[in-house]
Write a protein that holds these residues in place. Structure first.
Motif, PDB file in Angstrom:
ATOM      1  N   ASN A 149       0.828  -1.209   0.000  1.00  0.00           N
ATOM      2  CA  ASN A 149       0.000   0.000   0.000  1.00  0.00           C
ATOM      3  C   ASN A 149       0.859   1.255   0.000  1.00  0.00           C
ATOM      4  OD1 ASN A 149      -2.411  -1.379  -0.099  1.00  0.00           O
ATOM      5  ND2 ASN A 149      -2.643  -1.449   2.121  1.00  0.00           N
ATOM      6  N   SER A 150       1.955   1.218   0.751  1.00  0.00           N
ATOM      7  CA  SER A 150       2.849   2.373   0.803  1.00  0.00           C
ATOM      8  C   SER A 150       3.485   2.626  -0.561  1.00  0.00           C
ATOM      9  CB  SER A 150       3.931   2.134   1.861  1.00  0.00           C
ATOM     10  OG  SER A 150       4.849   3.197   1.868  1.00  0.00           O
ATOM     11  N   ILE A 151       3.955   1.560  -1.187  1.00  0.00           N
ATOM     12  CA  ILE A 151       4.560   1.706  -2.515  1.00  0.00           C
ATOM     13  C   ILE A 151       3.523   2.184  -3.519  1.00  0.00           C
ATOM     14  CG2 ILE A 151       5.552   0.387  -4.439  1.00  0.00           C
ATOM     15  CD1 ILE A 151       7.212  -1.107  -2.359  1.00  0.00           C
ATOM     16  N   TRP A 184       2.905   5.970  -2.868  1.00  0.00           N
ATOM     17  CA  TRP A 184       4.038   6.778  -3.321  1.00  0.00           C
ATOM     18  C   TRP A 184       4.149   6.790  -4.840  1.00  0.00           C
ATOM     19  CZ3 TRP A 184       6.378  10.497  -1.010  1.00  0.00           C
ATOM     20  CH2 TRP A 184       6.459  10.530   0.380  1.00  0.00           C
ATOM     21  N   THR A 185       3.844   5.655  -5.468  1.00  0.00           N
ATOM     22  CA  THR A 185       3.910   5.585  -6.922  1.00  0.00           C
ATOM     23  C   THR A 185       2.853   6.489  -7.547  1.00  0.00           C
ATOM     24  OG1 THR A 185       4.776   3.342  -6.823  1.00  0.00           O
ATOM     25  CG2 THR A 185       3.803   4.043  -8.917  1.00  0.00           C
ATOM     26  N   LEU A 186       1.647   6.467  -7.014  1.00  0.00           N
ATOM     27  CA  LEU A 186       0.594   7.336  -7.547  1.00  0.00           C
ATOM     28  C   LEU A 186       0.925   8.807  -7.324  1.00  0.00           C
ATOM     29  CD1 LEU A 186      -2.615   5.324  -6.628  1.00  0.00           C
ATOM     30  CD2 LEU A 186      -1.487   5.526  -8.853  1.00  0.00           C
ATOM     31  N   ALA A 187       1.514   9.129  -6.171  1.00  0.00           N
ATOM     32  CA  ALA A 187       1.913  10.518  -5.918  1.00  0.00           C
ATOM     33  C   ALA A 187       3.000  10.954  -6.904  1.00  0.00           C
ATOM     34  CB  ALA A 187       2.403  10.674  -4.477  1.00  0.00           C
ATOM     35  N   ALA A 188       3.988  10.085  -7.131  1.00  0.00           N
ATOM     36  CA  ALA A 188       5.064  10.408  -8.079  1.00  0.00           C
ATOM     37  C   ALA A 188       4.510  10.546  -9.492  1.00  0.00           C
ATOM     38  CB  ALA A 188       6.150   9.331  -8.030  1.00  0.00           C
ATOM     39  N   LEU A 189       3.578   9.662  -9.857  1.00  0.00           N
ATOM     40  CA  LEU A 189       2.961   9.727 -11.180  1.00  0.00           C
ATOM     41  C   LEU A 189       2.178  11.029 -11.348  1.00  0.00           C
ATOM     42  CD1 LEU A 189       2.005   8.614 -13.918  1.00  0.00           C
ATOM     43  CD2 LEU A 189       0.211   7.393 -12.678  1.00  0.00           C
ATOM     44  N   LEU A 190       1.385  11.386 -10.366  1.00  0.00           N
ATOM     45  CA  LEU A 190       0.615  12.633 -10.458  1.00  0.00           C
ATOM     46  C   LEU A 190       1.533  13.849 -10.543  1.00  0.00           C
ATOM     47  CD1 LEU A 190      -2.354  11.970  -8.031  1.00  0.00           C
ATOM     48  CD2 LEU A 190      -2.432  12.190 -10.515  1.00  0.00           C
ATOM     49  N   ALA A 210       1.979   7.355 -17.764  1.00  0.00           N
ATOM     50  CA  ALA A 210       1.096   6.611 -16.862  1.00  0.00           C
ATOM     51  C   ALA A 210       1.292   5.106 -17.034  1.00  0.00           C
ATOM     52  CB  ALA A 210      -0.356   7.001 -17.108  1.00  0.00           C
ATOM     53  N   ALA A 211       1.448   4.649 -18.265  1.00  0.00           N
ATOM     54  CA  ALA A 211       1.661   3.221 -18.507  1.00  0.00           C
ATOM     55  C   ALA A 211       2.985   2.759 -17.903  1.00  0.00           C
ATOM     56  CB  ALA A 211       1.628   2.937 -20.006  1.00  0.00           C
ATOM     57  N   PHE A 212       4.029   3.565 -18.048  1.00  0.00           N
ATOM     58  CA  PHE A 212       5.327   3.201 -17.486  1.00  0.00           C
ATOM     59  C   PHE A 212       5.266   3.056 -15.972  1.00  0.00           C
ATOM     60  CE2 PHE A 212       7.419   4.155 -21.484  1.00  0.00           C
ATOM     61  CZ  PHE A 212       8.520   3.314 -21.454  1.00  0.00           C
ATOM     62  N   TYR A 213       4.470   3.887 -15.308  1.00  0.00           N
ATOM     63  CA  TYR A 213       4.353   3.825 -13.855  1.00  0.00           C
ATOM     64  C   TYR A 213       3.380   2.738 -13.407  1.00  0.00           C
ATOM     65  CZ  TYR A 213       6.926   8.125 -12.739  1.00  0.00           C
ATOM     66  OH  TYR A 213       7.890   9.067 -12.569  1.00  0.00           O
ATOM     67  N   LEU A 214       2.242   2.622 -14.095  1.00  0.00           N
ATOM     68  CA  LEU A 214       1.161   1.779 -13.593  1.00  0.00           C
ATOM     69  C   LEU A 214       1.316   0.292 -13.928  1.00  0.00           C
ATOM     70  CD1 LEU A 214      -1.883   4.124 -14.160  1.00  0.00           C
ATOM     71  CD2 LEU A 214      -0.647   3.674 -12.039  1.00  0.00           C
ATOM     72  N   ILE A 215       1.894  -0.042 -15.075  1.00  0.00           N
ATOM     73  CA  ILE A 215       2.029  -1.461 -15.434  1.00  0.00           C
ATOM     74  C   ILE A 215       2.923  -2.209 -14.439  1.00  0.00           C
ATOM     75  CG2 ILE A 215       2.924  -3.062 -17.178  1.00  0.00           C
ATOM     76  CD1 ILE A 215       1.734  -1.111 -19.292  1.00  0.00           C
ATOM     77  N   PRO A 216       4.118  -1.689 -14.095  1.00  0.00           N
ATOM     78  CA  PRO A 216       4.896  -2.398 -13.063  1.00  0.00           C
ATOM     79  C   PRO A 216       4.195  -2.415 -11.702  1.00  0.00           C
ATOM     80  CG  PRO A 216       6.297  -0.871 -14.247  1.00  0.00           C
ATOM     81  CD  PRO A 216       4.899  -0.590 -14.677  1.00  0.00           C
ATOM     82  N   LEU A 217       3.445  -1.362 -11.401  1.00  0.00           N
ATOM     83  CA  LEU A 217       2.736  -1.331 -10.121  1.00  0.00           C
ATOM     84  C   LEU A 217       1.672  -2.424 -10.060  1.00  0.00           C
ATOM     85  CD1 LEU A 217       2.374   0.109  -7.397  1.00  0.00           C
ATOM     86  CD2 LEU A 217       0.691   1.580  -8.517  1.00  0.00           C
ATOM     87  N   VAL A 218       0.961  -2.628 -11.149  1.00  0.00           N
ATOM     88  CA  VAL A 218      -0.049  -3.694 -11.188  1.00  0.00           C
ATOM     89  C   VAL A 218       0.610  -5.054 -10.989  1.00  0.00           C
ATOM     90  CG1 VAL A 218      -1.651  -4.916 -12.709  1.00  0.00           C
ATOM     91  CG2 VAL A 218      -1.729  -2.423 -12.570  1.00  0.00           C
ATOM     92  N   PHE A 219       1.722  -5.288 -11.657  1.00  0.00           N
ATOM     93  CA  PHE A 219       2.412  -6.567 -11.488  1.00  0.00           C
ATOM     94  C   PHE A 219       2.984  -6.712 -10.073  1.00  0.00           C
ATOM     95  CE2 PHE A 219       2.527  -6.627 -16.190  1.00  0.00           C
ATOM     96  CZ  PHE A 219       1.939  -7.866 -16.367  1.00  0.00           C
ATOM     97  N   TRP A 273      10.026   8.902  -3.240  1.00  0.00           N
ATOM     98  CA  TRP A 273       9.646   7.537  -3.607  1.00  0.00           C
ATOM     99  C   TRP A 273      10.836   6.611  -3.409  1.00  0.00           C
ATOM    100  CZ3 TRP A 273      11.094   3.372  -6.264  1.00  0.00           C
ATOM    101  CH2 TRP A 273      10.166   2.374  -6.473  1.00  0.00           C
ATOM    102  N   CYS A 274      11.984   7.015  -3.924  1.00  0.00           N
ATOM    103  CA  CYS A 274      13.181   6.180  -3.805  1.00  0.00           C
ATOM    104  C   CYS A 274      13.569   5.962  -2.348  1.00  0.00           C
ATOM    105  CB  CYS A 274      14.347   6.802  -4.576  1.00  0.00           C
ATOM    106  SG  CYS A 274      14.128   6.744  -6.359  1.00  0.00           S
ATOM    107  N   VAL A 275      13.495   7.023  -1.547  1.00  0.00           N
ATOM    108  CA  VAL A 275      13.870   6.908  -0.141  1.00  0.00           C
ATOM    109  C   VAL A 275      12.905   5.989   0.610  1.00  0.00           C
ATOM    110  CG1 VAL A 275      14.026   8.215   2.020  1.00  0.00           C
ATOM    111  CG2 VAL A 275      15.063   9.125  -0.061  1.00  0.00           C
ATOM    112  N   ASN A 276      11.613   6.153   0.391  1.00  0.00           N
ATOM    113  CA  ASN A 276      10.621   5.406   1.159  1.00  0.00           C
ATOM    114  C   ASN A 276      10.349   4.006   0.627  1.00  0.00           C
ATOM    115  OD1 ASN A 276       9.951   7.330   3.182  1.00  0.00           O
ATOM    116  ND2 ASN A 276       8.901   8.513   1.611  1.00  0.00           N
ATOM    117  N   CYS A 277      10.525   3.777  -0.643  1.00  0.00           N
ATOM    118  CA  CYS A 277      10.136   2.489  -1.225  1.00  0.00           C
ATOM    119  C   CYS A 277      11.299   1.553  -1.498  1.00  0.00           C
ATOM    120  CB  CYS A 277       9.344   2.724  -2.510  1.00  0.00           C
ATOM    121  SG  CYS A 277       7.814   3.614  -2.215  1.00  0.00           S
TER     122      CYS A 277
END
Length: 139
Positions: free
Chosen positions: A5-7, A10-16, A50-59, A125-129
């Motif tokens: 959930n944390s990742i 953070w990923t959605l925040a970085a993407l936005l 968005a695809a670059f961020y979200l596809i790895p997140l889904v996997f 993101w890098c620091v926290n994840c």
């Protein structure tokens, strides 16, 4: 699950942050004709990011732990242009300010501020994840 959930957050925040940076740059005169605000090129760029961020997140959510590192590579890859956005926006701000064009100078100032926030989100993101996870055991 807390780590996932944390990742995800953070990923959605970085993407936005990155998407808002693209929007801000597309409003300025620095955007090319094909990537200016509202053009199909701008939308293609936003969907690509968005695809670059979200596809790895889904996997990653599908329990493929290696995707965390793929996602880190994606984040780092897309972080590289941000300092250039910041420098170009800062230089353009001063250029238009000296020309007396306050409208364009404010556009570049806003774009620079949004890019700075996005850069901060990418770094956070890098620091926290990418912290080492605790192993379950006796120690």
């Amino acid at each position: 699950m807390k780590s996932k959930n944390s990742i995800g957050k953070w990923t959605l925040a970085a993407l936005l942050g990155y998407e808002f940076t693209l929007l801000a740059i597309s409003v300025t005169p620095a955007a090319g004709k094909g990537t200016s605000f509202g053009n199909p090129g701008m939308w293609q760029n936003m969907i690509l990011i968005a695809a670059f961020y979200l596809i790895p997140l889904v996997f990653y959510y599908l329990h493929i732990e290696a995707m965390r590192y793929i996602l880190a590579a994606v984040i780092i890859f897309w972080t590289v242009p941000l300092p250039f956005f910041i420098l170009i926006s800062g230089g353009s701000f001063f250029y238009y300010r000296l020309q007396g064009d306050s409208f364009h100078s404010l556009l570049f100032l806003a774009a620079m501020g949004i890019a700075l926030v996005s850069l901060l989100l990418q770094i956070l993101w890098c620091v926290n994840c990418l912290r080492k996870t605790k192993k379950h055991g006796f120690i």
